[in-house]
Design a protein around this motif. Structure first.
Motif, mmCIF file in Angstrom:
data_model
loop_
_atom_site.group_PDB
_atom_site.id
_atom_site.type_symbol
_atom_site.label_atom_id
_atom_site.label_comp_id
_atom_site.label_asym_id
_atom_site.label_seq_id
_atom_site.Cartn_x
_atom_site.Cartn_y
_atom_site.Cartn_z
ATOM 1 N N LEU A 6 105.708 8.981 61.238
ATOM 2 C CA LEU A 6 104.941 10.086 60.663
ATOM 3 C C LEU A 6 104.967 11.330 61.553
ATOM 4 C CD1 LEU A 6 102.939 10.864 58.350
ATOM 5 C CD2 LEU A 6 101.090 10.104 59.873
ATOM 6 N N GLY A 7 105.122 12.489 60.932
ATOM 7 C CA GLY A 7 105.090 13.764 61.652
ATOM 8 C C GLY A 7 104.642 14.883 60.725
ATOM 9 N N ILE A 8 104.740 16.115 61.224
ATOM 10 C CA ILE A 8 104.367 17.284 60.446
ATOM 11 C C ILE A 8 105.560 18.231 60.367
ATOM 12 C CG2 ILE A 8 102.867 19.321 60.316
ATOM 13 C CD1 ILE A 8 101.356 16.785 59.794
ATOM 14 N N VAL A 9 105.925 18.627 59.128
ATOM 15 C CA VAL A 9 106.995 19.605 58.926
ATOM 16 C C VAL A 9 106.374 20.980 58.738
ATOM 17 C CG1 VAL A 9 108.834 20.367 57.390
ATOM 18 C CG2 VAL A 9 108.601 17.932 57.921
ATOM 19 N N SER A 10 106.897 21.947 59.450
ATOM 20 C CA SER A 10 106.414 23.325 59.320
ATOM 21 C C SER A 10 107.602 24.277 59.224
ATOM 22 C CB SER A 10 105.519 23.707 60.505
ATOM 23 O OG SER A 10 106.227 23.554 61.732
ATOM 24 N N GLY A 11 107.335 25.483 58.689
ATOM 25 C CA GLY A 11 108.398 26.471 58.524
ATOM 26 C C GLY A 11 108.511 27.408 59.706
ATOM 27 N N ASN A 12 109.630 28.112 59.752
ATOM 28 C CA ASN A 12 109.878 29.084 60.822
ATOM 29 C C ASN A 12 109.987 30.510 60.302
ATOM 30 O OD1 ASN A 12 110.017 27.258 63.071
ATOM 31 N ND2 ASN A 12 111.955 26.510 62.219
ATOM 32 N N GLY A 13 109.634 30.721 59.036
ATOM 33 C CA GLY A 13 109.557 32.071 58.495
ATOM 34 C C GLY A 13 110.812 32.615 57.851
ATOM 35 N N SER A 14 111.907 31.857 57.835
ATOM 36 C CA SER A 14 113.155 32.354 57.257
ATOM 37 C C SER A 14 113.696 31.367 56.230
ATOM 38 C CB SER A 14 114.196 32.587 58.352
ATOM 39 O OG SER A 14 115.459 32.892 57.794
ATOM 40 N N SER A 15 114.125 31.906 55.080
ATOM 41 C CA SER A 15 114.693 31.042 54.040
ATOM 42 C C SER A 15 116.028 30.455 54.477
ATOM 43 C CB SER A 15 114.875 31.833 52.740
ATOM 44 O OG SER A 15 115.751 32.931 52.951
ATOM 45 N N ASP A 16 116.671 31.079 55.477
ATOM 46 C CA ASP A 16 117.948 30.574 55.985
ATOM 47 C C ASP A 16 117.784 29.690 57.211
ATOM 48 O OD1 ASP A 16 119.520 31.923 54.089
ATOM 49 O OD2 ASP A 16 119.420 33.772 55.263
ATOM 50 N N ASP B 42 118.321 24.838 48.808
ATOM 51 C CA ASP B 42 118.881 26.114 49.230
ATOM 52 C C ASP B 42 118.069 27.205 48.528
ATOM 53 O OD1 ASP B 42 120.310 28.390 49.769
ATOM 54 O OD2 ASP B 42 122.273 27.534 49.271
ATOM 55 N N PHE B 43 117.156 27.809 49.270
ATOM 56 C CA PHE B 43 116.223 28.757 48.665
ATOM 57 C C PHE B 43 116.908 30.030 48.173
ATOM 58 C CE2 PHE B 43 113.405 25.979 50.973
ATOM 59 C CZ PHE B 43 112.291 25.902 50.156
ATOM 60 N N ASN B 44 118.010 30.395 48.773
ATOM 61 C CA ASN B 44 118.707 31.601 48.333
ATOM 62 C C ASN B 44 119.399 31.423 46.983
ATOM 63 O OD1 ASN B 44 118.036 33.130 50.648
ATOM 64 N ND2 ASN B 44 119.684 32.161 51.806
ATOM 65 N N ARG B 45 119.565 30.174 46.542
ATOM 66 C CA ARG B 45 120.171 29.906 45.245
ATOM 67 C C ARG B 45 119.170 29.354 44.233
ATOM 68 N NH1 ARG B 45 126.084 27.143 46.644
ATOM 69 N NH2 ARG B 45 126.953 28.952 47.725
ATOM 70 N N LEU B 46 117.937 29.259 44.660
ATOM 71 C CA LEU B 46 116.921 28.640 43.804
ATOM 72 C C LEU B 46 116.477 29.611 42.708
ATOM 73 C CD1 LEU B 46 115.142 26.123 43.441
ATOM 74 C CD2 LEU B 46 113.438 27.232 44.893
ATOM 75 N N GLU B 47 116.430 29.110 41.461
ATOM 76 C CA GLU B 47 116.018 29.923 40.317
ATOM 77 C C GLU B 47 114.882 29.291 39.516
ATOM 78 O OE1 GLU B 47 119.309 31.697 38.002
ATOM 79 O OE2 GLU B 47 120.634 30.574 39.360
ATOM 80 N N TYR C 201 109.287 27.070 54.077
ATOM 81 C CA TYR C 201 109.752 27.750 55.284
ATOM 82 C C TYR C 201 108.751 28.782 55.808
ATOM 83 C CZ TYR C 201 111.342 31.278 51.864
ATOM 84 O OH TYR C 201 111.405 32.191 50.847
ATOM 85 N N ASP C 202 107.643 28.985 55.093
ATOM 86 C CA ASP C 202 106.599 29.883 55.565
ATOM 87 C C ASP C 202 105.958 29.314 56.836
ATOM 88 O OD1 ASP C 202 103.739 31.022 55.694
ATOM 89 O OD2 ASP C 202 104.646 32.220 54.086
ATOM 90 N N VAL C 203 105.595 30.200 57.780
ATOM 91 C CA VAL C 203 105.027 29.737 59.059
ATOM 92 C C VAL C 203 103.657 29.086 58.865
ATOM 93 C CG1 VAL C 203 106.308 31.394 60.442
ATOM 94 C CG2 VAL C 203 104.088 32.052 59.483
ATOM 95 N N ARG C 204 103.004 29.349 57.739
ATOM 96 C CA ARG C 204 101.690 28.745 57.496
ATOM 97 C C ARG C 204 101.785 27.365 56.869
ATOM 98 N NH1 ARG C 204 99.585 33.250 53.551
ATOM 99 N NH2 ARG C 204 101.759 32.957 52.894
#
Length: 290
Positions: free
Chosen positions: A197-207, A268-273, A181-184
């Motif tokens: 085929l495409g490119i997946v990118s993040g929007n900066g928020s874990s939610d 779900d990054f908020n529950r990831l351990e 989910y990082d913008v980079r």
């Protein structure tokens, strides 16, 4: 003429003696006749027994009060002890539940780690930096555990395997990964069903949602909401066909030949351990991990 005259004092004394004799005679006559009998033994017993009964009643009230107070204190003490035991029991139950869930998560991860083709290093998340411009997640494994910069990171969560990110910094005993989910972050990906085929990118928020770009408009009828997008395996950054997210929104832009597609992350990054750091250049020694 020569007779003696009685003095007034002598007259009054004689009269008093006469009255006393008459009164004594009457009392004696009453006692002898049985109509004026007083049983002093019975009277004394009645008075004493009544007094004793009253004292005994007061003693019972006092003793009962003391006993009730003592019993109440004892009950309060037992109640407090039982309350503490109940708290301890509930604490143990919660701990047992957490331990059981943790064991299930680790078993799920271990089973996948054993079956996966590539060598992998289990790691635990020990830190997050969600407030900075760029996100970073710190792991408890580093160079001495075989982790290297650029290694992909995946996870098993609720029975689903998904991409988590990529290692960007390595220390001796810890490392940091950049989450998807990082913008980079940019991941070469495909729609699983159509292989577009495409490119997946993040929007900066874990939610927040992930973005899938460069999917042509003319293939829009070939896929649906909920379809899974997976890694393409190109460029060597990630293994092939690891789920990234599910299609949740499709927007058509008039000025663009590509669709603007949003994905719900598989993880779900908020529950990831716990995660697995993958060494794509060495195959898994399955026997060593069993």
């Amino acid at each position: 003429m020569g007779g003696r005259v009685k003095s007034p004092l002598h007259f009054r004394l004689s009269e008093c003696v006469l009255v006393l004799m008459i009164a004594f005679s009457g009392i004696s006559l009453g006692f002898s006749g049985g109509g004026f009998i007083v049983n002093f033994d019975k009277l004394g017993f009645t008075v004493f027994s009544s007094l004793q009964k009253a004292v005994h009643a007061v003693e019972n009230v006092f003793t009962g009060t003391v006993t009730a107070v003592r019993d109440m204190a004892h009950l309060r003490s037992e109640y407090q002890q039982l309350t503490e035991k109940l708290k301890d029991y509930e604490f143990l139950q919660r701990n047992n539940t957490e331990i059981r869930k943790e064991n299930e998560r680790l078993k799920e991860q271990l089973d996948f780690a054993t079956e996966i083709k590539y060598r992998n290093i289990p790691a635990q998340i020990i830190g997050r930096n969600p407030d900075s411009q760029y996100s970073g997640i710190t792991l408890n494994k580093g160079a001495r555990n075989g982790i290297k910069k650029g290694m992909p990171v995946i996870a098993v969560q609720a029975g689903n395997v998904g991409v988590v990110g990529r290692i960007i910094t390595v220390g001796v005993g810890t490392s940091m990964m950049m989450p998807v989910y990082d913008v980079r972050c940019n991941i070469s990906s495909r729609i699983q069903n159509t292989r577009d085929l495409g490119i997946v990118s993040g929007n900066g928020s874990s939610d927040g949602a992930l973005s899938l770009k460069y999917i042509r408009k003319r293939v829009m009828d070939d896929f649906n909401y909920g379809d899974i997008v997976v890694t393409s395996g190109e460029n060597g950054n990630y293994m092939r066909d690891i789920p990234v997210g599910r299609i949740s929104k499709i927007t058509v832009l008039d000025y663009d030949s590509s669709l603007n597609i949003e994905l719900d992350p598989i993880i779900d990054f908020n529950r990831l351990e716990n995660v697995l750091v993958i060494d794509q250049y060495n195959e898994n020694d399955r026997e060593a991990q069993k």
